[in-house]
Design a protein around this motif. Structure first.
Motif, PDB file in Angstrom:
ATOM      1  N   CYS A 170      -8.660  15.065  -5.743  1.00 54.70           N
ATOM      2  CA  CYS A 170      -8.626  16.150  -4.767  1.00 54.70           C
ATOM      3  C   CYS A 170      -7.441  15.997  -3.826  1.00 54.70           C
ATOM      4  O   CYS A 170      -6.739  16.954  -3.538  1.00 54.70           O
ATOM      5  CB  CYS A 170      -9.928  16.190  -3.975  1.00 54.70           C
ATOM      6  N   ALA A 171      -7.223  14.795  -3.325  1.00 45.28           N
ATOM      7  CA  ALA A 171      -6.141  14.596  -2.364  1.00 45.28           C
ATOM      8  C   ALA A 171      -4.785  14.812  -3.012  1.00 45.28           C
ATOM      9  O   ALA A 171      -3.882  15.404  -2.431  1.00 45.28           O
ATOM     10  CB  ALA A 171      -6.223  13.203  -1.765  1.00 45.28           C
ATOM     11  N   GLU A 172      -4.624  14.332  -4.241  1.00 46.09           N
ATOM     12  CA  GLU A 172      -3.364  14.551  -4.941  1.00 46.09           C
ATOM     13  C   GLU A 172      -3.115  16.037  -5.131  1.00 46.09           C
ATOM     14  O   GLU A 172      -2.018  16.534  -4.960  1.00 46.09           O
ATOM     15  CB  GLU A 172      -3.392  13.857  -6.302  1.00 46.09           C
ATOM     16  N   ASN A 173      -4.155  16.762  -5.499  1.00 52.74           N
ATOM     17  CA  ASN A 173      -4.003  18.192  -5.709  1.00 52.74           C
ATOM     18  C   ASN A 173      -3.696  18.918  -4.411  1.00 52.74           C
ATOM     19  O   ASN A 173      -2.939  19.880  -4.391  1.00 52.74           O
ATOM     20  CB  ASN A 173      -5.274  18.758  -6.350  1.00 52.74           C
ATOM     21  N   ALA A 174      -4.301  18.474  -3.309  1.00 53.58           N
ATOM     22  CA  ALA A 174      -3.998  19.085  -2.022  1.00 53.58           C
ATOM     23  C   ALA A 174      -2.537  18.890  -1.683  1.00 53.58           C
ATOM     24  O   ALA A 174      -1.867  19.789  -1.183  1.00 53.58           O
ATOM     25  CB  ALA A 174      -4.872  18.473  -0.931  1.00 53.58           C
ATOM     26  N   LYS A 175      -2.022  17.703  -1.967  1.00 50.69           N
ATOM     27  CA  LYS A 175      -0.605  17.425  -1.740  1.00 50.69           C
ATOM     28  C   LYS A 175       0.242  18.355  -2.596  1.00 50.69           C
ATOM     29  O   LYS A 175       1.234  18.916  -2.151  1.00 50.69           O
ATOM     30  CB  LYS A 175      -0.295  15.971  -2.061  1.00 50.69           C
ATOM     31  N   ARG A 192      -3.315   3.382  -1.072  1.00 52.11           N
ATOM     32  CA  ARG A 192      -2.095   4.189  -1.015  1.00 52.11           C
ATOM     33  C   ARG A 192      -2.264   5.251   0.061  1.00 52.11           C
ATOM     34  O   ARG A 192      -3.373   5.590   0.463  1.00 52.11           O
ATOM     35  CB  ARG A 192      -1.791   4.849  -2.357  1.00 52.11           C
ATOM     36  N   GLY A 193      -1.151   5.775   0.536  1.00 55.02           N
ATOM     37  CA  GLY A 193      -1.172   6.866   1.492  1.00 55.02           C
ATOM     38  C   GLY A 193      -0.480   8.077   0.902  1.00 55.02           C
ATOM     39  O   GLY A 193       0.624   7.961   0.367  1.00 55.02           O
ATOM     40  N   LEU A 194      -1.138   9.231   0.976  1.00 55.09           N
ATOM     41  CA  LEU A 194      -0.561  10.472   0.461  1.00 55.09           C
ATOM     42  C   LEU A 194      -0.255  11.400   1.633  1.00 55.09           C
ATOM     43  O   LEU A 194      -1.061  11.534   2.552  1.00 55.09           O
ATOM     44  CB  LEU A 194      -1.529  11.165  -0.502  1.00 55.09           C
ATOM     45  N   ASP A 195       0.896  12.045   1.582  1.00 55.46           N
ATOM     46  CA  ASP A 195       1.251  13.017   2.598  1.00 55.46           C
ATOM     47  C   ASP A 195       0.577  14.334   2.247  1.00 55.46           C
ATOM     48  O   ASP A 195       0.921  14.979   1.260  1.00 55.46           O
ATOM     49  CB  ASP A 195       2.766  13.177   2.677  1.00 55.46           C
ATOM     50  N   VAL A 196      -0.418  14.740   3.020  1.00 53.12           N
ATOM     51  CA  VAL A 196      -1.180  15.958   2.758  1.00 53.12           C
ATOM     52  C   VAL A 196      -1.089  16.846   3.991  1.00 53.12           C
ATOM     53  O   VAL A 196      -1.616  16.502   5.052  1.00 53.12           O
ATOM     54  CB  VAL A 196      -2.659  15.631   2.441  1.00 53.12           C
ATOM     55  N   GLY A 197      -0.407  17.955   3.857  1.00 54.97           N
ATOM     56  CA  GLY A 197      -0.280  18.865   4.982  1.00 54.97           C
ATOM     57  C   GLY A 197       0.388  18.242   6.187  1.00 54.97           C
ATOM     58  O   GLY A 197       0.055  18.567   7.327  1.00 54.97           O
ATOM     59  N   GLY A 198       1.330  17.324   5.945  1.00 55.28           N
ATOM     60  CA  GLY A 198       2.044  16.684   7.034  1.00 55.28           C
ATOM     61  C   GLY A 198       1.312  15.515   7.654  1.00 55.28           C
ATOM     62  O   GLY A 198       1.785  14.940   8.641  1.00 55.28           O
ATOM     63  N   GLN A 199       0.175  15.124   7.094  1.00 60.63           N
ATOM     64  CA  GLN A 199      -0.585  13.980   7.580  1.00 60.63           C
ATOM     65  C   GLN A 199      -0.790  12.992   6.437  1.00 60.63           C
ATOM     66  O   GLN A 199      -0.730  13.360   5.272  1.00 60.63           O
ATOM     67  CB  GLN A 199      -1.944  14.419   8.125  1.00 60.63           C
ATOM     68  N   THR A 200      -1.035  11.741   6.796  1.00 60.76           N
ATOM     69  CA  THR A 200      -1.244  10.716   5.775  1.00 60.76           C
ATOM     70  C   THR A 200      -2.725  10.564   5.493  1.00 60.76           C
ATOM     71  O   THR A 200      -3.520  10.296   6.396  1.00 60.76           O
ATOM     72  CB  THR A 200      -0.666   9.368   6.227  1.00 60.76           C
TER      73      THR A 200
END
Length: 257
Positions: free
Chosen positions: A220-225, A167-175
Protein backbone atom coordinates in the motif's frame (compact mmCIF):
# COMPACT_ATOMS: atom_id res chain seq x y z
CA UNK A 1 -22.93 -17.83 3.81
CA UNK A 2 -20.27 -19.44 1.64
CA UNK A 3 -16.72 -18.11 2.04
CA UNK A 4 -13.80 -19.15 -0.12
CA UNK A 5 -10.52 -18.11 -1.74
CA UNK A 6 -9.89 -18.42 -5.48
CA UNK A 7 -7.46 -17.13 -8.12
CA UNK A 8 -8.30 -13.64 -9.32
CA UNK A 9 -9.29 -12.93 -12.91
CA UNK A 10 -9.71 -9.85 -15.09
CA UNK A 11 -13.33 -9.41 -14.04
CA UNK A 12 -12.16 -8.82 -10.45
CA UNK A 13 -9.90 -5.86 -11.20
CA UNK A 14 -12.40 -3.09 -10.44
CA UNK A 15 -13.29 -4.52 -7.03
CA UNK A 16 -9.64 -5.24 -6.12
CA UNK A 17 -8.67 -1.68 -7.08
CA UNK A 18 -11.52 -0.27 -5.00
CA UNK A 19 -10.49 -2.20 -1.89
CA UNK A 20 -6.86 -1.21 -2.37
CA UNK A 21 -7.66 2.48 -2.75
CA UNK A 22 -9.96 2.57 0.29
CA UNK A 23 -7.49 0.75 2.52
CA UNK A 24 -4.58 2.86 1.37
CA UNK A 25 -6.38 6.12 2.07
CA UNK A 26 -7.40 4.83 5.49
CA UNK A 27 -3.89 3.62 6.38
CA UNK A 28 -2.17 6.83 5.31
CA UNK A 29 -4.77 9.06 6.96
CA UNK A 30 -4.21 7.23 10.24
CA UNK A 31 -0.42 6.91 10.15
CA UNK A 32 0.97 9.97 8.35
CA UNK A 33 1.31 12.92 10.76
CA UNK A 34 -0.04 15.44 8.25
CA UNK A 35 -1.70 13.60 5.38
CA UNK A 36 -2.78 16.29 2.93
CA UNK A 37 -6.41 15.85 1.79
CA UNK A 38 -5.46 16.72 -1.78
CA UNK A 39 -2.91 13.88 -1.77
CA UNK A 40 -5.38 11.37 -0.33
CA UNK A 41 -7.95 12.39 -2.93
CA UNK A 42 -5.58 11.27 -5.67
CA UNK A 43 -5.66 7.69 -4.34
CA UNK A 44 -8.56 6.43 -6.43
CA UNK A 45 -9.37 2.95 -7.81
CA UNK A 46 -8.64 3.98 -11.38
CA UNK A 47 -5.01 4.60 -10.47
CA UNK A 48 -4.50 0.87 -9.79
CA UNK A 49 -6.44 -0.68 -12.66
CA UNK A 50 -3.55 -0.67 -15.22
CA UNK A 51 -1.20 -2.33 -12.76
CA UNK A 52 -3.66 -5.11 -11.94
CA UNK A 53 -4.29 -5.66 -15.64
CA UNK A 54 -0.56 -6.25 -16.05
CA UNK A 55 -0.41 -8.49 -12.99
CA UNK A 56 -3.27 -10.74 -14.07
CA UNK A 57 -1.89 -11.03 -17.60
CA UNK A 58 1.51 -12.14 -16.24
CA UNK A 59 2.22 -15.80 -17.06
CA UNK A 60 5.00 -16.20 -14.48
CA UNK A 61 3.85 -19.20 -12.45
CA UNK A 62 5.60 -17.87 -9.34
CA UNK A 63 3.20 -14.92 -9.10
CA UNK A 64 -0.28 -15.34 -7.68
CA UNK A 65 -3.23 -13.03 -7.09
CA UNK A 66 -5.99 -14.47 -4.92
CA UNK A 67 -9.37 -13.09 -3.90
CA UNK A 68 -11.49 -13.90 -0.85
CA UNK A 69 -15.21 -14.19 -1.51
CA UNK A 70 -18.31 -14.17 0.66
CA UNK A 71 -21.34 -15.53 -1.20
CA UNK A 72 -19.51 -14.73 -4.47
CA UNK A 73 -18.82 -11.12 -3.38
CA UNK A 74 -15.12 -10.21 -3.40
CA UNK A 75 -14.13 -8.98 0.06
CA UNK A 76 -10.33 -9.10 -0.07
CA UNK A 77 -7.25 -9.98 -2.10
CA UNK A 78 -3.66 -11.12 -1.76
CA UNK A 79 -0.72 -10.79 -4.18
CA UNK A 80 2.47 -12.83 -3.84
CA UNK A 81 5.53 -13.03 -6.07
CA UNK A 82 9.27 -13.74 -5.90
CA UNK A 83 10.90 -11.67 -3.16
CA UNK A 84 12.65 -8.45 -4.02
CA UNK A 85 16.21 -8.07 -2.82
CA UNK A 86 16.64 -6.29 0.50
CA UNK A 87 19.27 -3.63 -0.06
CA UNK A 88 20.96 -3.74 3.32
CA UNK A 89 24.11 -5.12 4.88
CA UNK A 90 24.38 -5.76 8.60
CA UNK A 91 27.33 -4.63 10.63
CA UNK A 92 28.51 -7.33 13.00
CA UNK A 93 26.59 -10.61 13.06
CA UNK A 94 24.55 -10.93 9.85
CA UNK A 95 20.78 -10.93 10.22
CA UNK A 96 18.98 -14.20 9.33
CA UNK A 97 17.13 -12.54 6.43
CA UNK A 98 20.50 -11.63 4.88
CA UNK A 99 22.14 -14.99 5.54
CA UNK A 100 19.25 -16.68 3.75
CA UNK A 101 17.09 -14.23 1.78
CA UNK A 102 13.37 -14.81 1.37
CA UNK A 103 12.14 -16.76 -1.64
CA UNK A 104 8.74 -15.04 -1.92
CA UNK A 105 7.05 -11.85 -0.81
CA UNK A 106 3.51 -10.88 0.13
CA UNK A 107 3.13 -7.59 -1.69
CA UNK A 108 -0.47 -6.93 -0.70
CA UNK A 109 -3.04 -8.56 1.56
CA UNK A 110 -6.10 -6.40 2.05
CA UNK A 111 -9.66 -6.99 3.24
CA UNK A 112 -12.54 -4.58 2.69
CA UNK A 113 -12.80 -2.43 5.85
CA UNK A 114 -16.46 -3.33 6.26
CA UNK A 115 -15.76 -7.07 6.17
CA UNK A 116 -13.00 -7.32 8.78
CA UNK A 117 -13.32 -9.80 11.63
CA UNK A 118 -14.75 -12.64 9.55
CA UNK A 119 -11.56 -14.61 8.90
CA UNK A 120 -11.09 -13.45 5.31
CA UNK A 121 -7.53 -12.23 5.92
CA UNK A 122 -6.56 -15.51 7.57
CA UNK A 123 -8.03 -17.54 4.71
CA UNK A 124 -6.12 -15.46 2.16
CA UNK A 125 -2.88 -15.86 4.11
CA UNK A 126 -3.34 -19.61 4.54
CA UNK A 127 -4.15 -20.08 0.85
CA UNK A 128 -1.14 -18.02 -0.22
CA UNK A 129 1.32 -19.78 2.09
CA UNK A 130 -0.11 -23.15 1.08
CA UNK A 131 0.56 -22.37 -2.59
CA UNK A 132 4.04 -21.09 -1.79
CA UNK A 133 4.86 -24.08 0.39
CA UNK A 134 3.77 -26.56 -2.27
CA UNK A 135 6.00 -24.84 -4.83
CA UNK A 136 9.09 -25.14 -2.65
CA UNK A 137 9.19 -21.70 -1.04
CA UNK A 138 10.84 -21.80 2.36
CA UNK A 139 10.99 -18.18 3.52
CA UNK A 140 8.42 -15.42 2.96
CA UNK A 141 8.82 -11.70 3.64
CA UNK A 142 6.67 -8.58 3.63
CA UNK A 143 6.96 -4.89 4.46
CA UNK A 144 4.79 -3.75 7.34
CA UNK A 145 3.82 -0.32 8.66
CA UNK A 146 4.66 -0.50 12.40
CA UNK A 147 1.96 2.07 13.17
CA UNK A 148 -0.74 -0.26 11.83
CA UNK A 149 -1.28 -2.18 15.06
CA UNK A 150 -4.00 -4.44 13.63
CA UNK A 151 -1.73 -5.73 10.86
CA UNK A 152 1.23 -6.06 13.19
CA UNK A 153 -0.87 -8.22 15.50
CA UNK A 154 -2.29 -10.25 12.59
CA UNK A 155 1.10 -11.16 11.14
CA UNK A 156 2.68 -11.75 14.52
CA UNK A 157 -0.06 -14.24 15.41
CA UNK A 158 0.43 -15.86 12.00
CA UNK A 159 4.07 -16.62 12.80
CA UNK A 160 5.84 -13.68 11.16
CA UNK A 161 8.55 -11.81 13.06
CA UNK A 162 10.65 -8.66 12.49
CA UNK A 163 13.73 -9.23 10.35
CA UNK A 164 15.60 -6.27 11.84
CA UNK A 165 15.47 -4.22 8.63
CA UNK A 166 13.54 -1.04 7.97
CA UNK A 167 13.08 1.45 5.15
CA UNK A 168 11.60 4.90 4.73
CA UNK A 169 9.37 5.80 1.79
CA UNK A 170 8.59 9.34 0.72
CA UNK A 171 4.77 9.43 0.59
CA UNK A 172 3.11 12.74 -0.11
CA UNK A 173 6.19 14.63 1.04
CA UNK A 174 6.43 12.72 4.33
CA UNK A 175 8.50 9.71 5.35
CA UNK A 176 6.58 6.52 6.03
CA UNK A 177 8.64 3.91 7.86
CA UNK A 178 8.15 0.23 7.07
CA UNK A 179 9.68 -2.77 8.84
CA UNK A 180 10.57 -6.01 7.09
CA UNK A 181 8.93 -9.11 8.60
CA UNK A 182 9.36 -12.73 7.59
CA UNK A 183 8.55 -16.33 8.41
CA UNK A 184 9.89 -19.77 7.52
CA UNK A 185 7.23 -22.05 6.09
CA UNK A 186 9.36 -25.11 6.82
CA UNK A 187 10.27 -23.99 10.34
CA UNK A 188 13.47 -22.46 11.65
CA UNK A 189 15.50 -22.42 14.86
CA UNK A 190 16.89 -18.97 14.15
CA UNK A 191 16.02 -15.92 16.20
CA UNK A 192 14.73 -12.75 14.58
CA UNK A 193 15.11 -9.12 15.55
CA UNK A 194 12.72 -7.50 17.98
CA UNK A 195 10.74 -4.67 16.42
CA UNK A 196 11.92 -2.07 18.90
CA UNK A 197 12.51 0.69 16.39
CA UNK A 198 15.99 1.18 17.81
CA UNK A 199 19.29 0.07 16.40
CA UNK A 200 22.15 0.91 14.13
CA UNK A 201 21.58 2.29 10.64
CA UNK A 202 23.51 -0.06 8.41
CA UNK A 203 22.55 0.81 4.86
CA UNK A 204 20.90 3.52 2.84
CA UNK A 205 21.23 2.23 -0.71
CA UNK A 206 21.42 -0.94 -2.75
CA UNK A 207 17.72 -1.69 -3.17
CA UNK A 208 15.70 -1.66 -6.37
CA UNK A 209 12.39 -0.56 -4.84
CA UNK A 210 12.55 3.02 -6.10
CA UNK A 211 14.09 2.13 -9.43
CA UNK A 212 11.43 -0.50 -10.16
CA UNK A 213 8.11 0.66 -8.68
CA UNK A 214 5.53 -2.11 -8.93
CA UNK A 215 1.94 -0.86 -8.61
CA UNK A 216 0.51 -4.31 -9.30
CA UNK A 217 2.74 -6.21 -6.87
CA UNK A 218 3.38 -3.37 -4.44
CA UNK A 219 2.58 -2.65 -0.81
CA UNK A 220 0.00 0.00 0.00
CA UNK A 221 2.71 2.48 0.94
CA UNK A 222 4.71 1.80 -2.21
CA UNK A 223 1.61 2.31 -4.30
CA UNK A 224 0.78 5.54 -2.50
CA UNK A 225 4.27 6.77 -3.33
CA UNK A 226 3.72 5.79 -6.97
CA UNK A 227 0.38 7.59 -7.10
CA UNK A 228 1.89 10.69 -5.49
CA UNK A 229 5.17 10.91 -7.38
CA UNK A 230 6.85 7.72 -8.56
CA UNK A 231 10.00 9.53 -9.66
CA UNK A 232 10.56 11.81 -6.68
CA UNK A 233 14.38 11.99 -6.42
CA UNK A 234 14.08 12.89 -2.76
CA UNK A 235 12.55 9.57 -1.74
CA UNK A 236 14.84 7.41 0.37
CA UNK A 237 15.25 4.01 1.93
CA UNK A 238 17.22 2.99 4.98
CA UNK A 239 17.83 -0.23 6.88
CA UNK A 240 18.42 -0.82 10.56
CA UNK A 241 19.64 -3.72 12.63
CA UNK A 242 17.76 -4.53 15.83
CA UNK A 243 18.20 -7.38 18.28
CA UNK A 244 16.68 -9.87 20.73
CA UNK A 245 13.51 -11.38 19.24
CA UNK A 246 11.90 -14.77 18.81
CA UNK A 247 9.57 -16.33 16.27
CA UNK A 248 6.03 -17.55 16.84
CA UNK A 249 4.79 -20.81 15.19
CA UNK A 250 3.23 -20.36 11.75
CA UNK A 251 0.27 -22.48 12.83
CA UNK A 252 -0.98 -19.72 15.15
CA UNK A 253 -3.00 -17.94 12.49
CA UNK A 254 -5.74 -15.71 13.83
CA UNK A 255 -8.93 -17.08 12.33
CA UNK A 256 -10.85 -13.92 13.18
CA UNK A 257 -8.78 -11.46 11.14
Amino acid sequence: MVVSVRPANAADIAVISGIQARNMRQELAMTLPNAAPVFLQRIVPAAFVPGWEIALADTDGRKHVLVATDDAEIVGFCAVAPAEEVGAKAMGAPLPIMERPADAQIFSLEVDPGRLGNGHGSRLLMAATDILGRTGVGRVQLWLNPADSAKVRFYQEAGFAPAGVRRGLDVGGQTLTQHLWYTDLRGSDQDQGEDTGQGEIVASKGSDYRQQPSPHFGTCAENAKNVGDANDPGSSERAEKVENGTQVPLSRINQNS
